[in-house]
Design a protein around this motif. Structure first.
Motif, PDB file in Angstrom:
ATOM      1  N   ASP A   1       0.700  -1.150  -0.126  1.00  0.00           N
ATOM      2  CA  ASP A   1      -0.058   0.046   0.242  1.00  0.00           C
ATOM      3  C   ASP A   1       0.766   1.274   0.019  1.00  0.00           C
ATOM      4  OD1 ASP A   1      -1.796   2.118   0.649  1.00  0.00           O
ATOM      5  OD2 ASP A   1      -3.047   0.863   1.538  1.00  0.00           O
TER       6      ASP A   1
ATOM      7  N   ARG B   1      -8.466   2.043  -6.285  1.00  0.00           N
ATOM      8  CA  ARG B   1      -8.706   1.009  -5.369  1.00  0.00           C
ATOM      9  C   ARG B   1      -7.812  -0.074  -5.049  1.00  0.00           C
ATOM     10  NH1 ARG B   1     -14.790  -1.006  -6.866  1.00  0.00           N
ATOM     11  NH2 ARG B   1     -14.129  -2.484  -4.894  1.00  0.00           N
ATOM     12  N   ARG B   2      -7.618  -0.200  -3.693  1.00  0.00           N
ATOM     13  CA  ARG B   2      -6.452  -1.336  -3.235  1.00  0.00           C
ATOM     14  C   ARG B   2      -7.502  -2.530  -2.603  1.00  0.00           C
ATOM     15  NH1 ARG B   2      -1.155   0.693  -3.078  1.00  0.00           N
ATOM     16  NH2 ARG B   2      -1.322   2.890  -3.855  1.00  0.00           N
ATOM     17  N   ASP B   3      -8.758  -2.288  -2.587  1.00  0.00           N
ATOM     18  CA  ASP B   3      -9.580  -3.525  -1.884  1.00  0.00           C
ATOM     19  C   ASP B   3      -9.733  -4.752  -2.632  1.00  0.00           C
ATOM     20  OD1 ASP B   3     -10.819  -1.951  -3.391  1.00  0.00           O
ATOM     21  OD2 ASP B   3     -12.803  -2.454  -2.347  1.00  0.00           O
ATOM     22  N   ASN B   4      -9.210  -4.722  -3.934  1.00  0.00           N
ATOM     23  CA  ASN B   4      -9.624  -5.834  -4.892  1.00  0.00           C
ATOM     24  C   ASN B   4      -8.595  -5.658  -6.162  1.00  0.00           C
ATOM     25  OD1 ASN B   4     -10.730  -7.476  -6.840  1.00  0.00           O
ATOM     26  ND2 ASN B   4     -12.796  -7.142  -6.363  1.00  0.00           N
ATOM     27  N   LYS B   5      -8.025  -6.613  -6.125  1.00  0.00           N
ATOM     28  CA  LYS B   5      -6.839  -6.465  -6.992  1.00  0.00           C
ATOM     29  C   LYS B   5      -7.410  -6.480  -8.488  1.00  0.00           C
ATOM     30  CE  LYS B   5      -4.606 -10.508  -8.556  1.00  0.00           C
ATOM     31  NZ  LYS B   5      -3.398 -11.350  -8.662  1.00  0.00           N
TER      32      LYS B   5
END
Lengths: 163, 107, 556
Positions: A75, C242-246
């Motif tokens: 991240d 978005r970083r919640d779902n690749k």
């Protein structure tokens, strides 16, 4: 064991005890920091990756330390938060990387304006204590660190070597 | 008393240093031939190879450790999944003429 | 082409040492696989089914003969005697040892090559039109800008841990040979009314699970603003992607979910702070990089015209090859030669070390030492005098490199698929081989004309199936391979995403299904002038579906 490291070495008795430690955190989340700014005492802030760093602009001169969070190595939002704080908002105070801080990311963090690091991984602490950073001193882009203008082209930079 | 019947399983991984596909042999060593793999035929045996796999992973000898299902045939263990058959037998194509001259492929 | 200066040499050497240190820490057990994986990926090292894989960058697809010989040497010394050219103009080795990687990278550095950012969630190898610097239809050479982007993006401190990988492509012709609309950022170099150079900027293209074509966010960005504007795009994406779902992390999803207007406003607002800052490109720097890409001094070779005509008359095979594989050069006495890596029944994109050496020699003899890698997995000799085409063709024939099929049905793009790839669900190569064999007859291929078949072995779409005139996607269903067909995709200036025809086909049916589609086209087309894609766009999918699923319709 977690330690705080800066380019001067490991910090003993760091005044900004990290969240979850015995002494309790003195770093405030964004909303509380904005509230607290009405008091006079200096304070520190811990930001999450989704926080808009620009919200701190009105109170930035009162902030003693900003911790930016890396919830996982992957991240990388805090790299951009750091750039905005240093380059856009002109923040001069301490900026700390907390969360997942990997050895190989420390050189990139230094470039984007971080100057202290909360580190837990023993081999990483050892390498940092020995000042054996796995960085590259030649850069193809300006960032928030102090550098020399690089040879050749306007976008190049070289590291300031201390000592 | 016998443990619950399960499909035969073997433990596979890739060697850390060169990435070559390997299987855990009966002697506890990793082998490059599926034919020499230890066949886990009941739950206790599966638990044993899983634990051996975790240990090898922790010891940084192998990566990408997986327990896979095989069918026992006269020619040796045959994985159910095509992916695992290809891992065992190599690419199904004639891929490097100079290197593979004389080496046969199982499709 | 670009040559490293001292700074570049020192940088790549430092990067090799950095990676050597990382590999040593891994082999000694100091760091775990979880910690090492992002480090090795950032330097192009994957773990595949059988071994590690190393992906070496070929920036904007440009190579000289010395570099090609080094690639051959690496194939022989550290691998199994061959390499695989990819849809991103790179080369992959399928069998190197992890412990050999630092040495391989050191060898590459000797010839000004590296594997930096050929994987990982960072800015990947910048690609360009493979005919750049030679094509008759380009406004200017786009590669200097690709080189500036390559330098600026190398070990970028802010953009090395993006939500997902990030691909930039550059072209300079109306005819888009770089597939810019399927890239995260597509740049089209153009001139404005005043004759100044700048870029049309496209963002948010991508393939994978959710194929989306890029949207134009700027019609003309002055060349001096290239790095500041790209930085603004990257910063907005890094903060808000978005970083919640690749599967939703690429910029295409951010564009889609935010809306192109709102996102453009955010980018422009960020850019307003950056545009007059230290990223502004001085004219002198642009000129200095451009100077490296000066075209070779090509002498007039007018004798080639007469000779060519005579050779073509005497050898129909040569005439076919010239017709398919030679394209017009800026200089009328020269041509751009496509060396097909698609021999009939062969593995798309593979080349042996011997073939690489041969191409290196031929580039020296006939192409001013220049070679290109195409995103269609072929090689190009960009500057060949027409007078040299005949001896070049003879030499290529000997090496098995003279297949006259550029742009034809057997010029298939295929990813490595389940024969190598740890992500694949089905094999791609054997499907490509069978189709190639089925349609291998030169007369039959010529009758069918321009037709692009693209095959991927999983939804990640490295084989570009979404933008194939005929796309084939391998999936796994109940433990068996199954192939879905899509029709009507295109990756050029009239880009489109293919539409799935219906249920998939087994490995033993897929070639027949392709033949059914081709036969339908041959029946439906107005004349041989109407290409497959033109015909499909005129008549739509229905006639093809009806033919593919005829037996089901009858049964129902």
């Amino acid at each position: 064991m977690t330690v705080i490291w800066t380019q001067d070495g490991i910090v003993e008795n760091d005044p900004w005890a990290q969240p979850g430690s015995d002494s309790g955190s003195k770093l405030l989340p964004l909303a509380e920091a904005l509230e607290h700014a009405r008091d006079n005492a200096a304070f520190g802030v811990v930001l999450q990756p989704a926080d808009d760093v620009r919200a701190l602009a009105p109170i930035l001169d009162r902030v003693a330390i900003i911790a930016l969070t890396f919830p996982a190595f992957s991240d990388g939002r805090a790299f951009s938060q750091a750039m905005l704080l240093r380059e856009r908002l002109g923040y001069q105070g301490e900026m700390r990387a907390v969360g997942t801080v990997l050895l190989d990311q420390v050189p990139l963090m230094l470039r984007t304006g971080f100057d202290s690091f909360e580190v837990a991984h023993a081999p990483t602490i050892k390498r940092l204590a020995e000042k054996r950073l796995p960085g590259i001193d030649l850069h193809y882009q300006p960032a928030a660190d102090e550098t020399h203008a690089g040879p050749g082209y306007s976008w190049r930079r070289t590291a300031m070597l201390n000592g | 008393m016998k443990t619950a019947a399960t499909k035969t399983k073997v433990l596979t991984a890739n060697r850390l240093t060169d990435g070559i596909a390997v299987w855990l042999g009966a002697n506890g060593e990793w082998t490059t031939s599926l034919k020499e793999a230890f066949l886990a035929r009941h739950d206790d045996a599966v638990a044993a190879i899983e634990s051996a796999g975790q240990q090898a992973l922790d010891d940084n000898r192998v990566v990408d450790v997986n327990v896979i299902e095989v069918e026992e045939t006269e020619a040796g263990p045959r994985p159910f999944r095509l992916r695992e058959r290809i891992r065992s037998d190599g690419p199904t194509i004639d891929y490097a003429p100079a290197f593979t001259a004389g080496v046969s492929h199982a499709a | 082409m670009y040559r490293y200066d001292e700074f570049d040499h020192a940088f790549v050497a430092a990067r090799v040492n950095q990676f050597r240190d990382q590999v040593e820490r891994r082999l000694s057990g100091e760091i775990s696989e979880d910690a090492f994986k992002p480090l090795r990926l950032m330097n192009g090292v994957y773990l595949q089914l059988h071994a590690y894989m190393l992906r070496v960058a070929v920036p904007y697809g440009t190579l000289n003969s010395r570099q090609m010989r080094k690639l051959a040497h690496i194939a022989r010394t550290y691998d199994r005697g061959y390499g695989h050219f990819t849809t991103r103009q790179n080369i992959q080795y399928n069998w190197p040892k992890l412990s050999d990687m630092p040495e391989i990278l050191e060898e590459l550095a000797e010839v000004e090559m590296h594997a930096i950012q050929t994987s990982g969630n960072c800015i990947r190898n910048v690609t360009a039109d493979h005919f750049a610097g030679a094509a008759a239809d380009e406004v200017a050479d786009p590669r200097p800008y690709a080189e500036i982007l390559r330098q600026w993006s190398s070990v970028h401190p802010e953009f090395s841990f993006l939500p997902r990988k990030f691909k930039i492509a550059v072209t300079a012709a109306e005819r888009d040979r770089a597939a810019i609309q399927t890239h995260d950022i597509g740049l089209q170099l153009k001139k404005n009314d005043k004759g100044e150079l700048g870029f049309a900027v496209w963002i948010g293209g991508g393939q994978g699970r959710t194929p989306i074509l890029a949207k134009k966010v700027r019609d003309f960005l002055p060349e001096a603003d290239l790095l500041s504007y790209v930085t603004a795009i990257m910063r907005v994406y890094n903060l808000h992607g978005r970083r919640d779902n690749k599967y939703k992390a690429r910029i295409k999803i951010l564009v889609h979910e935010t809306g192109v207007e709102k996102l453009t406003t955010e980018i422009e607002a960020e850019w307003a702070h950056l545009k007059d800052g230290e990223l502004k490109l001085p004219e002198a720097d642009i000129a200095a990089i451009n100077a490296y890409f000066e075209p070779p001094k090509l002498g007039d070779r007018a004798e080639g015209w007469g000779e060519l005509a005579a050779w073509k008359r005497s050898d129909p095979g040569f005439a076919d090859w010239v017709g398919r594989n030679v394209a017009p050069h800026q200089h009328p006495d020269y041509g751009m030669v496509t060396i097909s890596l698609k021999p009939i029944g062969g593995i798309p994109g593979d080349a042996t070390a011997e073939q690489m050496d041969a191409v290196a020699r031929l580039a020296e003899d006939y192409s001013h030492d220049e070679i290109r890698v195409t995103h269609e997995q072929n090689l190009v000799l960009p500057h060949v005098a027409l007078a040299d085409l005949e001896p070049l063709y003879r030499a290529l024939l000997v090496e098995g490199l003279a297949t006259a099929n550029a742009g034809l049905i057997t010029d298939i793009i295929a990813c490595p698929g389940l024969d190598y790839c740890a992500l694949a669900n089905a094999r791609s190569i054997p499907v490509a081989q069978e189709i190639s064999n089925r349609f291998g007859d030169p007369a039959r291929q010529a009758e069918i004309g321009d037709l692009k078949i693209k095959i991927s072995g999983c939804i990640n779409a490295c084989g570009h199936h979404h933008v194939g005139h005929i796309g084939i996607l391998g999936v796994e269903k109940k433990g068996a391979e199954l192939y879905q067909i899509s029709l009507g995709g295109s990756a050029d200036e009239n880009a489109s995403i293919g539409q799935i025809t219906g249920r998939g086909f087994g490995p033993d049916q897929i070639t027949d299904a392709i033949e059914t589609i081709v036969d339908t086209y041959l029946t439906e087309r107005i004349s041989s002038e109407e290409t497959f894609i033109a015909c499909y766009r005129r008549i739509g999918a229905e006639p093809f579906k009806a033919a593919l699923y005829a037996s089901e319709a009858e049964a129902a």
